[in-house]
Design a protein around this motif. Sequence first.
Motif, PDB file in Angstrom:
ATOM      1  N   THR A 162      70.962  11.075  -1.151  1.00 35.53           N
ATOM      2  CA  THR A 162      71.194  12.297  -1.914  1.00 35.53           C
ATOM      3  C   THR A 162      71.116  12.045  -3.417  1.00 35.53           C
ATOM      4  N   PRO A 163      70.991  13.102  -4.224  1.00 37.07           N
ATOM      5  CA  PRO A 163      71.063  12.924  -5.672  1.00 37.07           C
ATOM      6  C   PRO A 163      72.376  12.279  -6.137  1.00 37.07           C
ATOM      7  N   LEU A 217      64.371   4.221 -14.997  1.00 37.03           N
ATOM      8  CA  LEU A 217      64.370   5.640 -14.641  1.00 37.03           C
ATOM      9  C   LEU A 217      64.492   5.768 -13.136  1.00 37.03           C
ATOM     10  N   LEU A 218      65.428   6.592 -12.698  1.00 38.84           N
ATOM     11  CA  LEU A 218      65.535   6.940 -11.288  1.00 38.84           C
ATOM     12  C   LEU A 218      65.137   8.395 -11.135  1.00 38.84           C
ATOM     13  N   ASP A 261      66.729  11.441 -13.313  1.00 37.09           N
ATOM     14  CA  ASP A 261      66.065  12.733 -13.475  1.00 37.09           C
ATOM     15  C   ASP A 261      65.874  13.334 -12.085  1.00 37.09           C
ATOM     16  N   VAL A 262      66.367  14.541 -11.881  1.00 33.99           N
ATOM     17  CA  VAL A 262      66.289  15.206 -10.583  1.00 33.99           C
ATOM     18  C   VAL A 262      65.125  16.196 -10.595  1.00 33.99           C
ATOM     19  N   ILE A 263      64.293  16.122  -9.568  1.00 33.59           N
ATOM     20  CA  ILE A 263      63.112  16.971  -9.449  1.00 33.59           C
ATOM     21  C   ILE A 263      63.434  18.137  -8.507  1.00 33.59           C
ATOM     22  N   PRO A 264      63.396  19.367  -9.003  1.00 39.96           N
ATOM     23  CA  PRO A 264      63.699  20.521  -8.141  1.00 39.96           C
ATOM     24  C   PRO A 264      62.646  20.720  -7.050  1.00 39.96           C
ATOM     25  N   ARG A 265      63.097  21.316  -5.943  1.00 36.64           N
ATOM     26  CA  ARG A 265      62.224  21.701  -4.828  1.00 36.64           C
ATOM     27  C   ARG A 265      61.423  20.514  -4.293  1.00 36.64           C
ATOM     28  N   ALA A 266      62.098  19.363  -4.214  1.00 40.67           N
ATOM     29  CA  ALA A 266      61.464  18.156  -3.683  1.00 40.67           C
ATOM     30  C   ALA A 266      62.500  17.371  -2.897  1.00 40.67           C
ATOM     31  N   GLY A 267      62.005  16.576  -1.942  1.00 39.01           N
ATOM     32  CA  GLY A 267      62.872  15.742  -1.136  1.00 39.01           C
ATOM     33  C   GLY A 267      62.678  14.269  -1.439  1.00 39.01           C
ATOM     34  N   ALA A 306      53.375  17.389 -10.259  1.00 33.68           N
ATOM     35  CA  ALA A 306      53.314  17.715 -11.686  1.00 33.68           C
ATOM     36  C   ALA A 306      54.651  17.420 -12.364  1.00 33.68           C
ATOM     37  N   ALA A 307      55.748  17.879 -11.774  1.00 31.50           N
ATOM     38  CA  ALA A 307      57.065  17.651 -12.365  1.00 31.50           C
ATOM     39  C   ALA A 307      57.435  16.174 -12.345  1.00 31.50           C
ATOM     40  N   THR A 308      57.091  15.498 -11.265  1.00 34.64           N
ATOM     41  CA  THR A 308      57.409  14.076 -11.149  1.00 34.64           C
ATOM     42  C   THR A 308      56.667  13.265 -12.203  1.00 34.64           C
TER      43      THR A 308
END
Length: 260
Positions: free
Chosen positions: A213-214, A202-203, A230-236, A245-247
């Motif tokens: 970058t993504p 998993l990346l 999996d891309v996490i919104p509003r994160a760097g 929480a999302a991660t």
Amino acid sequence: MATDHTVPLYEDLSLTLSETGTGRPALVLHGGGGRTTVAGITAHLSRTRRTFTPVHPGWDGTHRPPWLTGIDDLALAYLHFLHDHGLRDVLVVGSSLGGWTAAEMAVRDTAGVISGLVLINAVGVHVDNEPIRDISALDARGIAEYAWHDAQRFSPAPADVPADELARRQANMATLRVLAGTPSMYDPKLRHRLGRVQPPTLLLWGESDRIVTPAYGAAYAEAFADGRLDVIPRAGHLPHIEQPAATFAALDSYLAETNA
């Protein structure tokens, strides 16, 4: 409660690491910011796993022998640690530089001790048209602009950082340059080897990361035999800090689906 150990590994190298939790083993590898940056990952995994979190040799004042000059050396050191302690069925989670180290471990894991692999905004491969941002000439505020979704929140004013903390960060960056190279931050051979990695990988990627970058993450994921992004919104660059929480939901979903 976490306990710190100093574990002899080679004649001239001991590992400093914390151990916490019980269950199947997990190894958590930090990036250039040091072990504190992955404390949340360790805390989350230790609820269900025996979790080891080392300090990379040369970080935070620990000893780095003169011969340890590359991420490949670091990867082999951690594999030797796993073998020496009879650890199998290991989940390896790495952030940034730690993700690169985890990938280098996986391509060398001929004994099959790694059962799961999670790379979080990892560096380590070369992707055409998606260069790794060279942060070596930037100050903390400049790095924050590329690393965080909310740079204002996570970039303290220079006056707020004590002198000893600035010295620690500078020493850590010097070690990073020795091990990772500047500005390369990748192994030109690694991407070609990832197709032989067998564990599901998993990346996890912060959508706002401008260090890697993504799109870089997508190319990284495609190189694995069984990799997904999996891309996490509003994160760097450190989504486990900006959006824990999302991660951790994405991490837990991967673990449940793969039994890694």
